[in-house]
Structure formats: C-alpha cells, structure tokens
Design a protein around this motif. Structure first.
Motif, PDB file in Angstrom:
ATOM      1  N   GLU A   1       0.746  -1.154   0.024  1.00  0.00           N
ATOM      2  CA  GLU A   1      -0.203  -0.084   0.010  1.00  0.00           C
ATOM      3  C   GLU A   1       0.876   1.075  -0.061  1.00  0.00           C
ATOM      4  OE1 GLU A   1      -3.506   2.018   2.755  1.00  0.00           O
ATOM      5  OE2 GLU A   1      -2.694  -0.019   3.147  1.00  0.00           O
ATOM      6  N   GLY A   2       0.341   2.454  -0.610  1.00  0.00           N
ATOM      7  CA  GLY A   2       1.341   3.364  -0.772  1.00  0.00           C
ATOM      8  C   GLY A   2       1.769   3.504  -1.906  1.00  0.00           C
ATOM      9  N   ALA A   3       3.084   4.305  -2.167  1.00  0.00           N
ATOM     10  CA  ALA A   3       3.929   4.552  -3.121  1.00  0.00           C
ATOM     11  C   ALA A   3       5.037   3.540  -3.091  1.00  0.00           C
ATOM     12  CB  ALA A   3       4.542   5.908  -3.328  1.00  0.00           C
ATOM     13  N   SER A   4       5.349   3.035  -4.366  1.00  0.00           N
ATOM     14  CA  SER A   4       6.651   1.967  -4.790  1.00  0.00           C
ATOM     15  C   SER A   4       7.171   2.260  -6.269  1.00  0.00           C
ATOM     16  CB  SER A   4       6.017   0.665  -4.304  1.00  0.00           C
ATOM     17  OG  SER A   4       5.104   0.294  -5.111  1.00  0.00           O
ATOM     18  N   ASP A   5       7.961   1.577  -6.600  1.00  0.00           N
ATOM     19  CA  ASP A   5       8.296   1.609  -7.892  1.00  0.00           C
ATOM     20  C   ASP A   5       8.694   0.223  -8.411  1.00  0.00           C
ATOM     21  OD1 ASP A   5      10.643   1.364  -6.480  1.00  0.00           O
ATOM     22  OD2 ASP A   5      11.610   3.417  -7.504  1.00  0.00           O
ATOM     23  N   GLY A   6       8.919   0.136  -9.818  1.00  0.00           N
ATOM     24  CA  GLY A   6       9.348  -1.316 -10.323  1.00  0.00           C
ATOM     25  C   GLY A   6       9.588  -1.223 -11.575  1.00  0.00           C
ATOM     26  N   ARG A   7       9.764  -2.178 -12.352  1.00  0.00           N
ATOM     27  CA  ARG A   7      10.058  -2.085 -13.749  1.00  0.00           C
ATOM     28  C   ARG A   7       9.062  -3.325 -14.621  1.00  0.00           C
ATOM     29  NH1 ARG A   7      14.443   0.676 -14.913  1.00  0.00           N
ATOM     30  NH2 ARG A   7      15.892   0.947 -13.363  1.00  0.00           N
ATOM     31  N   PHE A   8       8.582  -2.863 -15.797  1.00  0.00           N
ATOM     32  CA  PHE A   8       7.968  -3.802 -16.493  1.00  0.00           C
ATOM     33  C   PHE A   8       8.241  -3.141 -18.193  1.00  0.00           C
ATOM     34  CE2 PHE A   8       3.886  -4.187 -19.079  1.00  0.00           C
ATOM     35  CZ  PHE A   8       3.885  -5.609 -18.826  1.00  0.00           C
ATOM     36  N   GLU A   9       8.498  -4.583 -18.763  1.00  0.00           N
ATOM     37  CA  GLU A   9       8.942  -4.599 -20.362  1.00  0.00           C
ATOM     38  C   GLU A   9       9.770  -3.316 -20.496  1.00  0.00           C
ATOM     39  OE1 GLU A   9       5.203  -4.249 -22.420  1.00  0.00           O
ATOM     40  OE2 GLU A   9       4.975  -6.328 -22.052  1.00  0.00           O
ATOM     41  N   GLY A  10      11.015  -3.181 -19.557  1.00  0.00           N
ATOM     42  CA  GLY A  10      11.895  -2.296 -19.890  1.00  0.00           C
ATOM     43  C   GLY A  10      11.895  -1.055 -19.415  1.00  0.00           C
ATOM     44  N   ARG A  11      10.516  -0.637 -18.898  1.00  0.00           N
ATOM     45  CA  ARG A  11      10.520   0.845 -18.325  1.00  0.00           C
ATOM     46  C   ARG A  11      10.084   0.693 -16.945  1.00  0.00           C
ATOM     47  NH1 ARG A  11       5.557   2.230 -22.568  1.00  0.00           N
ATOM     48  NH2 ARG A  11       5.276   0.023 -22.257  1.00  0.00           N
ATOM     49  N   ARG A  12      10.624   1.873 -16.295  1.00  0.00           N
ATOM     50  CA  ARG A  12      10.571   2.161 -14.851  1.00  0.00           C
ATOM     51  C   ARG A  12       9.185   2.814 -14.470  1.00  0.00           C
ATOM     52  NH1 ARG A  12      12.658   6.193 -11.206  1.00  0.00           N
ATOM     53  NH2 ARG A  12      12.573   5.279  -9.139  1.00  0.00           N
ATOM     54  N   TYR A  13       8.515   2.351 -13.487  1.00  0.00           N
ATOM     55  CA  TYR A  13       7.026   2.942 -13.072  1.00  0.00           C
ATOM     56  C   TYR A  13       7.215   3.346 -11.626  1.00  0.00           C
ATOM     57  CZ  TYR A  13       5.225   0.923 -17.411  1.00  0.00           C
ATOM     58  OH  TYR A  13       4.613   0.587 -18.560  1.00  0.00           O
ATOM     59  N   ILE A  14       6.567   4.403 -11.441  1.00  0.00           N
ATOM     60  CA  ILE A  14       6.049   4.569  -9.988  1.00  0.00           C
ATOM     61  C   ILE A  14       4.758   4.252  -9.819  1.00  0.00           C
ATOM     62  CG2 ILE A  14       5.864   6.719  -8.398  1.00  0.00           C
ATOM     63  CD1 ILE A  14       8.696   6.185  -9.330  1.00  0.00           C
ATOM     64  N   LEU A  15       4.317   3.617  -8.736  1.00  0.00           N
ATOM     65  CA  LEU A  15       3.192   3.141  -8.392  1.00  0.00           C
ATOM     66  C   LEU A  15       2.392   3.612  -7.230  1.00  0.00           C
ATOM     67  CD1 LEU A  15       4.578  -0.613  -8.384  1.00  0.00           C
ATOM     68  CD2 LEU A  15       3.106   0.237 -10.301  1.00  0.00           C
ATOM     69  N   SER A  16       1.120   3.601  -7.199  1.00  0.00           N
ATOM     70  CA  SER A  16       0.352   3.953  -5.993  1.00  0.00           C
ATOM     71  C   SER A  16      -0.587   3.208  -5.534  1.00  0.00           C
ATOM     72  CB  SER A  16       0.008   5.598  -6.014  1.00  0.00           C
ATOM     73  OG  SER A  16      -0.885   5.931  -4.914  1.00  0.00           O
ATOM     74  N   LYS A  17      -0.586   2.594  -4.812  1.00  0.00           N
ATOM     75  CA  LYS A  17      -1.779   1.518  -4.266  1.00  0.00           C
ATOM     76  C   LYS A  17      -2.624   1.911  -3.024  1.00  0.00           C
ATOM     77  CE  LYS A  17      -2.642  -3.307  -3.037  1.00  0.00           C
ATOM     78  NZ  LYS A  17      -2.090  -4.693  -2.543  1.00  0.00           N
ATOM     79  N   SER A  18      -3.839   2.279  -3.176  1.00  0.00           N
ATOM     80  CA  SER A  18      -4.587   2.707  -2.092  1.00  0.00           C
ATOM     81  C   SER A  18      -5.758   1.676  -1.803  1.00  0.00           C
ATOM     82  CB  SER A  18      -5.045   4.228  -2.287  1.00  0.00           C
ATOM     83  OG  SER A  18      -5.822   4.245  -3.516  1.00  0.00           O
ATOM     84  N   LEU A  19      -6.173   1.727  -0.474  1.00  0.00           N
ATOM     85  CA  LEU A  19      -7.390   1.041  -0.048  1.00  0.00           C
ATOM     86  C   LEU A  19      -8.531   1.809   0.437  1.00  0.00           C
ATOM     87  CD1 LEU A  19      -5.506  -1.458   2.298  1.00  0.00           C
ATOM     88  CD2 LEU A  19      -5.968  -1.953  -0.099  1.00  0.00           C
ATOM     89  N   HIS A  20      -9.507   1.499   0.033  1.00  0.00           N
ATOM     90  CA  HIS A  20     -10.860   2.226   0.275  1.00  0.00           C
ATOM     91  C   HIS A  20     -12.038   1.315   1.038  1.00  0.00           C
ATOM     92  CE1 HIS A  20      -9.037   5.493  -1.912  1.00  0.00           C
ATOM     93  NE2 HIS A  20      -8.757   4.594  -2.900  1.00  0.00           N
ATOM     94  N   ALA A  21     -13.024   1.876   1.683  1.00  0.00           N
ATOM     95  CA  ALA A  21     -13.960   1.110   2.194  1.00  0.00           C
ATOM     96  C   ALA A  21     -13.522  -0.204   2.898  1.00  0.00           C
ATOM     97  CB  ALA A  21     -14.830   0.628   1.129  1.00  0.00           C
ATOM     98  N   GLY A  22     -12.385   0.276   3.788  1.00  0.00           N
ATOM     99  CA  GLY A  22     -11.750  -0.940   4.574  1.00  0.00           C
ATOM    100  C   GLY A  22     -11.435  -2.054   3.892  1.00  0.00           C
ATOM    101  N   GLY A  23     -10.873  -1.607   2.751  1.00  0.00           N
ATOM    102  CA  GLY A  23     -10.266  -2.816   1.832  1.00  0.00           C
ATOM    103  C   GLY A  23     -11.193  -3.537   0.802  1.00  0.00           C
ATOM    104  N   ALA A  24     -12.292  -3.124   0.853  1.00  0.00           N
ATOM    105  CA  ALA A  24     -13.173  -3.574   0.046  1.00  0.00           C
ATOM    106  C   ALA A  24     -12.920  -2.925  -1.432  1.00  0.00           C
ATOM    107  CB  ALA A  24     -14.718  -3.466   0.402  1.00  0.00           C
ATOM    108  N   SER A  25     -12.417  -1.957  -1.654  1.00  0.00           N
ATOM    109  CA  SER A  25     -12.296  -1.589  -2.742  1.00  0.00           C
ATOM    110  C   SER A  25     -10.513  -0.901  -2.673  1.00  0.00           C
ATOM    111  CB  SER A  25     -13.070   0.023  -3.038  1.00  0.00           C
ATOM    112  OG  SER A  25     -12.552   0.545  -4.053  1.00  0.00           O
TER     113      SER A  25
END
Length: 86
Positions: free
Chosen positions: A13-37
């Motif tokens: 959860e929150g910000a992280s980074d990684g690589r996919f198909e040779g490109r670098r990505y900045i990710l943000s994963k968030s939880l809503h409605a107590g994790g239901a969304s």
C-alpha cells in the motif's frame, strides 16, 4: 484471476516503484472502504505509459477487476509482469 490477485496483494500500500517491459514505473496502491475497494495507478517514468485499475472484493471471496479506460489484459499483464525495485 488467482495469479493476478496474488501478485496484486503482494504490492505494498502507498507509493513504490518497479520495472515492466524495460520501463521504470512509479506506483500508488490505495485501499478504500476498509479494503473492499482498492486502486492501483502506475506511471512510466519516461511518460510513455499509464496504468489505472480498481479492484473490488466481493462477498464470498470473489473479486471484480475494473480497469480505467484500458483493456483488462493490459492491467493483468502489468501486475503479473511487474518486477518491484528492492
């Protein structure tokens, strides 16, 4: 869908980074409605790609994937193929 959910749940959860198909990505994963969304947004650092999805956890252990204006295959491939930076 099971492999997708396992890979999605492994993303922090929150910000992280990684690589996919040779490109670098900045990710943000968030939880809503107590994790239901859950929401995942990822942007390629070079500005060439964008990923956005909502995942709804339904009763009975089911999940409903809703990509935001892109094919489901694209978001599944991204989540399954992402290699997180350590």
């Amino acid at each position: 869908m099971e492999a997708f959910l396992t890979a999605f749940d492994a993303l922090p959860e929150g910000a992280s980074d990684g690589r996919f198909e040779g490109r670098r990505y900045i990710l943000s994963k968030s939880l809503h409605a107590g994790g239901a969304s859950q929401k995942l947004v990822a942007r390629a650092v070079d500005g060439t790609d964008y990923i956005s999805l909502n995942l709804y956890r339904l009763r009975g252990g089911r999940a409903l994937l809703r990509p935001c204006e892109m094919p489901e295959r694209k978001v599944c491939d991204f989540v399954l193929g992402l290699v997180r930076d350590q």
